[in-house]
Design a protein around this motif. Structure first.
Motif, PDB file in Angstrom:
ATOM      1  N   ALA A 140      27.812  28.695  45.275  1.00 11.45           N
ATOM      2  CA  ALA A 140      29.313  28.836  46.064  1.00 11.45           C
ATOM      3  C   ALA A 140      29.367  30.656  45.455  1.00 11.45           C
ATOM      4  O   ALA A 140      30.894  30.873  44.440  1.00 11.45           O
ATOM      5  N   ALA A 141      28.858  31.184  45.199  1.00  9.76           N
ATOM      6  CA  ALA A 141      28.524  32.423  44.936  1.00  9.76           C
ATOM      7  C   ALA A 141      29.201  33.171  45.655  1.00  9.76           C
ATOM      8  O   ALA A 141      29.442  33.273  46.919  1.00  9.76           O
ATOM      9  N   GLY A 142      30.514  33.680  45.121  1.00  6.74           N
ATOM     10  CA  GLY A 142      31.500  34.937  45.755  1.00  6.74           C
ATOM     11  C   GLY A 142      32.579  33.925  46.111  1.00  6.74           C
ATOM     12  O   GLY A 142      33.550  34.020  47.647  1.00  6.74           O
ATOM     13  N   THR A 143      32.865  32.708  45.773  1.00  2.00           N
ATOM     14  CA  THR A 143      34.151  32.319  46.216  1.00  2.00           C
ATOM     15  C   THR A 143      35.578  32.335  45.384  1.00  2.00           C
ATOM     16  O   THR A 143      36.800  32.169  46.426  1.00  2.00           O
ATOM     17  N   LEU A 144      35.482  32.836  44.241  1.00  2.34           N
ATOM     18  CA  LEU A 144      36.370  33.651  43.788  1.00  2.34           C
ATOM     19  C   LEU A 144      37.034  35.512  44.367  1.00  2.34           C
ATOM     20  O   LEU A 144      35.784  35.908  44.099  1.00  2.34           O
ATOM     21  N   ALA A 145      38.411  35.706  43.939  1.00  3.11           N
ATOM     22  CA  ALA A 145      38.101  37.237  44.506  1.00  3.11           C
ATOM     23  C   ALA A 145      39.335  37.688  43.694  1.00  3.11           C
ATOM     24  O   ALA A 145      40.465  36.599  43.833  1.00  3.11           O
ATOM     25  N   GLY A 146      39.485  38.709  44.240  1.00  2.82           N
ATOM     26  CA  GLY A 146      41.073  39.243  43.078  1.00  2.82           C
ATOM     27  C   GLY A 146      40.697  38.967  42.132  1.00  2.82           C
ATOM     28  O   GLY A 146      40.693  38.858  40.649  1.00  2.82           O
ATOM     29  N   SER A 147      42.768  38.641  41.362  1.00  2.00           N
ATOM     30  CA  SER A 147      42.792  37.811  39.805  1.00  2.00           C
ATOM     31  C   SER A 147      42.236  36.785  40.122  1.00  2.00           C
ATOM     32  O   SER A 147      42.121  37.150  38.394  1.00  2.00           O
ATOM     33  N   ALA A 148      42.133  36.228  41.126  1.00  2.00           N
ATOM     34  CA  ALA A 148      41.031  34.540  40.044  1.00  2.00           C
ATOM     35  C   ALA A 148      40.243  35.305  39.449  1.00  2.00           C
ATOM     36  O   ALA A 148      39.586  34.148  38.551  1.00  2.00           O
ATOM     37  N   LEU A 149      39.194  35.613  40.682  1.00  2.00           N
ATOM     38  CA  LEU A 149      38.292  36.286  40.190  1.00  2.00           C
ATOM     39  C   LEU A 149      38.735  36.676  38.911  1.00  2.00           C
ATOM     40  O   LEU A 149      37.563  36.827  37.415  1.00  2.00           O
ATOM     41  N   ALA A 150      38.989  38.006  38.088  1.00  2.00           N
ATOM     42  CA  ALA A 150      39.531  38.571  37.109  1.00  2.00           C
ATOM     43  C   ALA A 150      39.739  37.658  36.340  1.00  2.00           C
ATOM     44  O   ALA A 150      38.962  38.101  34.653  1.00  2.00           O
ATOM     45  N   VAL A 151      40.754  36.825  36.137  1.00  2.74           N
ATOM     46  CA  VAL A 151      40.822  35.768  34.838  1.00  2.74           C
ATOM     47  C   VAL A 151      39.890  34.873  34.764  1.00  2.74           C
ATOM     48  O   VAL A 151      39.698  34.147  33.671  1.00  2.74           O
ATOM     49  N   THR A 152      39.042  34.561  35.779  1.00  5.59           N
ATOM     50  CA  THR A 152      37.476  33.790  35.839  1.00  5.59           C
ATOM     51  C   THR A 152      36.715  33.986  34.326  1.00  5.59           C
ATOM     52  O   THR A 152      36.286  33.526  34.200  1.00  5.59           O
ATOM     53  N   ALA A 153      36.302  35.453  35.252  1.00  5.20           N
ATOM     54  CA  ALA A 153      35.295  36.335  34.432  1.00  5.20           C
ATOM     55  C   ALA A 153      36.035  35.977  32.705  1.00  5.20           C
ATOM     56  O   ALA A 153      35.035  35.743  31.806  1.00  5.20           O
ATOM     57  N   VAL A 154      37.387  36.672  32.971  1.00  2.00           N
ATOM     58  CA  VAL A 154      37.995  36.483  31.131  1.00  2.00           C
ATOM     59  C   VAL A 154      38.031  35.079  29.964  1.00  2.00           C
ATOM     60  O   VAL A 154      37.702  35.206  29.446  1.00  2.00           O
ATOM     61  N   ALA A 155      38.185  34.697  31.001  1.00  2.00           N
ATOM     62  CA  ALA A 155      38.255  32.749  30.217  1.00  2.00           C
ATOM     63  C   ALA A 155      36.433  32.962  30.020  1.00  2.00           C
ATOM     64  O   ALA A 155      36.170  32.324  29.530  1.00  2.00           O
ATOM     65  N   LEU A 156      35.789  32.850  30.484  1.00  2.00           N
ATOM     66  CA  LEU A 156      34.023  32.801  30.694  1.00  2.00           C
ATOM     67  C   LEU A 156      33.783  33.314  29.697  1.00  2.00           C
ATOM     68  O   LEU A 156      32.909  33.200  28.302  1.00  2.00           O
ATOM     69  N   ALA A 157      33.686  34.261  29.776  1.00  2.00           N
ATOM     70  CA  ALA A 157      33.688  35.810  28.662  1.00  2.00           C
ATOM     71  C   ALA A 157      34.080  35.174  27.417  1.00  2.00           C
ATOM     72  O   ALA A 157      33.685  35.194  26.445  1.00  2.00           O
ATOM     73  N   LEU A 158      34.994  34.600  27.586  1.00  2.00           N
ATOM     74  CA  LEU A 158      36.065  33.857  25.990  1.00  2.00           C
ATOM     75  C   LEU A 158      35.017  33.303  25.381  1.00  2.00           C
ATOM     76  O   LEU A 158      34.883  32.754  24.214  1.00  2.00           O
ATOM     77  N   GLY A 159      34.348  32.151  26.203  1.00  2.00           N
ATOM     78  CA  GLY A 159      33.541  31.024  25.859  1.00  2.00           C
ATOM     79  C   GLY A 159      32.531  31.603  25.656  1.00  2.00           C
ATOM     80  O   GLY A 159      31.838  30.937  23.853  1.00  2.00           O
ATOM     81  N   THR A 160      32.012  32.420  25.703  1.00  2.00           N
ATOM     82  CA  THR A 160      30.663  32.950  24.498  1.00  2.00           C
ATOM     83  C   THR A 160      31.377  33.496  23.926  1.00  2.00           C
ATOM     84  O   THR A 160      30.370  34.128  22.788  1.00  2.00           O
ATOM     85  N   PHE A 161      32.323  34.413  23.761  1.00  2.00           N
ATOM     86  CA  PHE A 161      32.985  35.331  22.385  1.00  2.00           C
ATOM     87  C   PHE A 161      33.109  34.608  21.323  1.00  2.00           C
ATOM     88  O   PHE A 161      32.937  34.886  20.227  1.00  2.00           O
ATOM     89  N   MET A 162      33.387  32.935  21.616  1.00  2.00           N
ATOM     90  CA  MET A 162      34.557  32.077  20.395  1.00  2.00           C
ATOM     91  C   MET A 162      32.672  31.623  19.333  1.00  2.00           C
ATOM     92  O   MET A 162      32.760  31.860  18.239  1.00  2.00           O
ATOM     93  N   GLN A 163      31.847  31.176  20.658  1.00  2.00           N
ATOM     94  CA  GLN A 163      30.678  30.807  19.972  1.00  2.00           C
ATOM     95  C   GLN A 163      30.024  31.752  19.640  1.00  2.00           C
ATOM     96  O   GLN A 163      29.645  31.613  18.332  1.00  2.00           O
ATOM     97  N   VAL A 164      29.888  33.056  20.142  1.00  2.00           N
ATOM     98  CA  VAL A 164      28.878  33.937  18.597  1.00  2.00           C
ATOM     99  C   VAL A 164      29.814  34.542  17.763  1.00  2.00           C
ATOM    100  O   VAL A 164      29.296  34.612  16.969  1.00  2.00           O
ATOM    101  N   LEU A 165      31.188  34.664  17.600  1.00  2.00           N
ATOM    102  CA  LEU A 165      32.118  34.957  17.171  1.00  2.00           C
ATOM    103  C   LEU A 165      32.486  33.713  15.583  1.00  2.00           C
ATOM    104  O   LEU A 165      31.741  34.136  14.598  1.00  2.00           O
ATOM    105  N   ASP A 166      31.769  32.932  15.563  1.00  2.00           N
ATOM    106  CA  ASP A 166      32.141  31.778  15.121  1.00  2.00           C
ATOM    107  C   ASP A 166      30.236  31.751  14.096  1.00  2.00           C
ATOM    108  O   ASP A 166      30.308  31.145  13.448  1.00  2.00           O
ATOM    109  N   GLY A 167      29.574  32.375  14.591  1.00  2.00           N
ATOM    110  CA  GLY A 167      28.319  32.396  13.910  1.00  2.00           C
ATOM    111  C   GLY A 167      27.881  33.591  12.650  1.00  2.00           C
ATOM    112  O   GLY A 167      27.240  33.697  12.103  1.00  2.00           O
ATOM    113  N   SER A 168      29.366  34.177  12.770  1.00  2.00           N
ATOM    114  CA  SER A 168      29.424  35.366  11.962  1.00  2.00           C
ATOM    115  C   SER A 168      30.667  35.478  11.496  1.00  2.00           C
ATOM    116  O   SER A 168      30.160  36.054  10.134  1.00  2.00           O
TER     117      SER A 168
END
Length: 515
Positions: free
Chosen positions: A10-38
Motif C-alpha cells: 500500500a505504498a503512497g496511501t498517505l500524503a501531506g501532514s499524515a505522511l509527515a507525522v507518520t514518518a516522524v513517528a517511525l523515525a522515532l522508533g529507530t531513534f529510541m532503540q539506537v539511543l538506548d544502545g549508547s
C-alpha cells in the motif's frame, strides 16, 4: 531485513501532514532503540555508583541489552510474516516502552539488568520494522527520502546519546535516561497504529524453530556470563565460570548441528557457503566490535581517571555521531567499489584509534575530541559498503535471513567486545602499575614523591603516599587504554586486507537495514 519489496502492498496511501507525522513517528522508533544502545555508556559510572556496585559489574547493563537484542533479531522476519509489519512494530514499541519504564524505576543492579534484558529482547523488530514501514508509506520515487530519514535518525542517536546521558546523569536522577522513552514510545505506537491500521497485510502461519532459538539463547548467554564473571573470578579457576564455559561450548556445538539439519532453521548457517557473505560478515563483526568496545572504554577513562563529568565525557564523544550524520548523505552519493568504500572506513577507524593512543593525562578537550571527528567519517562509510559486499549473490528469498544473521553476529560481537575490553583494561593496568612503581623505586631520592613539598601544605606523609598512589593508578589506566587504542588501530588496518579477498559485488537494487 530486506525491504526491496513493499511489505504492506500500500505504498503512497498517505500524503501531506499524515505522511509527515507518520514518518516522524517511525523515525522515532529507530531513534529510541539506537539511543538506548549508547545512552548508558557515559552514565555507567553514575548508575553503578548509585546502586553500590563496581564498573566491572556495571558492564552487564550494556551487554545484557545487546545480547538480548541480538538473540531476537533472527525472529524479526518470522514475526512480520506471522503477524504483519504494523502489528509487530507497534507491539514491539509498546513492550519496549514498558521495559524502559521498568529500567527507570529499577531498585538495584540485578533488577536493572533483568529489565535491560527484557528491553533488548522486545526491541528486536523496531529498527527493521521502522525501515520497512518508512519504505512502504512513501511513493517509490521518494523512497530515497525515506531512507535518508531512516539513516539520519539511526546515526543521530549515537551523537545525542552520550551528551543526553551525561547531562541527565550530572543533573537529574539517572533513571531518566530510560524514562524519557515513555512519552515518545507511546506517541510512536499511537500514531503508527492510527495511521497505518488500514494498510493491507497478509499474515500467515509459519513454524518457528523453537529448539534452535533456545540453543542460541543458551550458548550466547552462557558465553556472556563467562566473559563478564571470569575477569573477577580468576577465569577457569572458578567452578561456576568453568561450568558456564563448558555449557557454552556444548550449546554452540548442538546449535550448529541443529541449524544445519533443521528444515526451517531460525538462523540459516548455509549462507556462509558464500565467500562474500562470510568475509563481509566477519569484517562487519570485527569492525563493529572495535567501535563498540572503544565507545564504552573512552567514557570510562574520561570519568574515572581524567576527572571529566558525564556531560563533558558525552561532549567528547558527540563529534563521532554528529559528523556521521553530516557525512552520510555525501557518502551515499559516492559511486565507489564497495570494497574501496569499506577500506576507507577501516582506514579512518585505524587513524582515529591510533590518534587516541597518543592521549596524555593533561590532554585538552580538542585533543580528546579530534579523533572522534575522524571516527565519524569512518562510521558514515561503514555499514552500506559492507552490507553490499555481504549480501552480494544472496537469492532474494534469503535476503531477510542473511541480513538477520549478519546483524545477529554483529550485535553479539559488540557485546562480547565490551566484556573483553574491560577485562584487558584492568589486566594491563596492573602490569603498568607494577612497572611504574618499580621505575620510581629504582630512582631512589629522585622519585616524584620526594620532589613534592606537600608537608608545607598541611599534607601528612601518609596522605602524600596516598595521593602519589592515586596518580600512579591514573597513569596506569591511561597507559592501558592507549595500549587498547593502539591494538584496535592496527587491527582496523588489518581488516582492509580481508575485504580484497571478496569478489566485487554486482550492482543491486536491494535495500537493507543496518539494524
Amino acid at each position: 531485513m530486506d525491504t526491496n519489496t513493499n511489505p504492506q502492498g500500500a505504498a503512497g496511501t498517505l500524503a501531506g501532514s499524515a505522511l509527515a507525522v507518520t514518518a516522524v513517528a517511525l523515525a522515532l522508533g529507530t531513534f529510541m532503540q539506537v539511543l538506548d544502545g549508547s545512552i548508558a555508556n557515559v552514565s555507567l559510572p553514575t548508575i553503578v555508583g548509585n546502586l553500590g556496585h563496581s564498573t566491572d559489574d556495571g558492564t552487564w547493563i550494556i551487554t545484557s541489552f545487546a545480547v538480548a537484542n541480538a538473540v531476537m533479531v533472527p525472529l524479526t522476519g518470522w514475526f512480520t510474516q506471522r503477524y504483519g509489519v504494523v502489528r509487530t512494530f507497534v507491539t514491539s514499541v509498546i513492550l519496549f516502552t514498558m521495559a524502559s519504564f521498568l529500567c527507570g524505576i529499577a531498585w538495584d543492579l540485578p533488577s536493572l539488568i533483568l529489565f535491560r534484558v527484557l528491553q533488548g529482547g522486545v526491541s528486536g523488530p523496531m529498527i527493521p520494522g521502522s525501515q520497512a514501514l518508512l519504505i512502504s508509506v512513501f511513493p517509490s520515487q521518494r523512497r530515497g527520502l525515506a531512507l535518508s530519514i531512516w539513516s539520519a535518525t539511526t546515526l543521530s542517536a549515537p551523537a545525542l546519546g552520550p551528551v543526553l546521558g551525561g547531562y541527565i546523569s550530572d543533573n537529574y536522577f539517572w533513571g531518566w535516561i530510560f524514562l524519557i522513552n515513555v512519552p515518545f514510545g507511546l506517541a510512536t505506537a499511537f500514531i503508527t497504529r492510527r495511521n497505518l491500521a488500514g494498510m493491507a497485510e497478509s499474515p500467515r502461519k509459519l513454524k518457528v524453530d523453537t529448539v534452535g532459538l533456545a540453543l542460541l539463547a543458551f550458548w550466547v548467554f552462557s558465553l556472556q556470563i563467562v566473559l563478564d564473571l571470569g575477569k573477577n573470578r580468576d577465569w577457569f579457576e572458578d567452578p561456576l565460570v568453568t561450568a558456564f564455559a563448558i555449557s557454552a561450548v556444548i550449546g554452540f556445538a548442538l546449535w550448529i548441528v541443529w541449524e544445519l539439519t533443521d528444515a526451517h532453521p531460525a538462523v540459516d548457517l548455509r549462507l556462509f557457503r558464500s565467500r562474500n557473505f562470510t568475509l563481509g560478515s566477519l569484517s562487519i563483526c570485527l569492525g563493529y566490535a572495535l567501535l563498540f568496545a572503544n565507545n564504552l572504554l573512552l567514557p570510562l577513562l574520561l570519568q574515572e581517571h581524567l576527572r571529566y563529568t558525564a556531560t563533558w565525557a558525552g561532549l567528547v564523544a558527540a563529534p563521532s555521531g554528529l559528523l556521521a550524520v553530516l557525512a552520510t548523505p555525501f557518502a551515499g552519493r559516492l559511486r565507489l567499489d564497495p570494497r574501496l568504500g569499506a577500506s576507507l572506513s577501516f582506514l579512518c577507524f585505524g587513524c582515529s584509534f591510533l590518534m587516541r593512543a597518543n592521549y596524555t593525562p593533561d590532554a585538552d578537550f580538542l585533543s580528546l575530541a579530534l579523533p572522534l571527528f575522524v571516527q565519524g567519517v569512518a562510521t558514515a562509510l561503514f555499514f552500506v559498503p559492507l552490507l553490499t559486499i555481504s549480501l552480494d549473490g544472496i537469492p532474494p528469498e534469503k535476503l531477510a535471513s542473511a541480513s538477520g544473521l549478519s546483524n545477529f553476529a554483529r550485535i553479539t560481537a559488540g557485546s562480547f567486545a565490551a566484556s573483553l575490553v574491560t577485562t584487558f583494561w584492568d589486566r594491563r593496568e596492573a602490569l603498568h602499575q607494577t612497572a611504574l612503581v618499580e621505575a620510581m623505586s629504582t630512582q631512589g631520592a629522585g622519585w616524584p614523591g620526594d620532589q613534592l613539598d606537600l608537608g608545607a601544605r598541611g599534607v601528612s606523609h601518609a596522605q602524600s603516599i596516598g595521593l602519589l598512589y592515586q596518580e600512579v593508578i591514573k597513569q596506569a589506566y591511561l597507559l592501558s587504554a592507549t595500549d587498547i587504542f593502539w591494538l584496535c588501530g592496527w587491527v582496523s588496518f588489518a581488516l582492509i586486507a580481508i575485504l580484497w579477498f571478496c569478489k566485487r559485488p554486482a550492482p543491486s537494487d536491494h535495500v537493507v537495514a543496518a539494524d
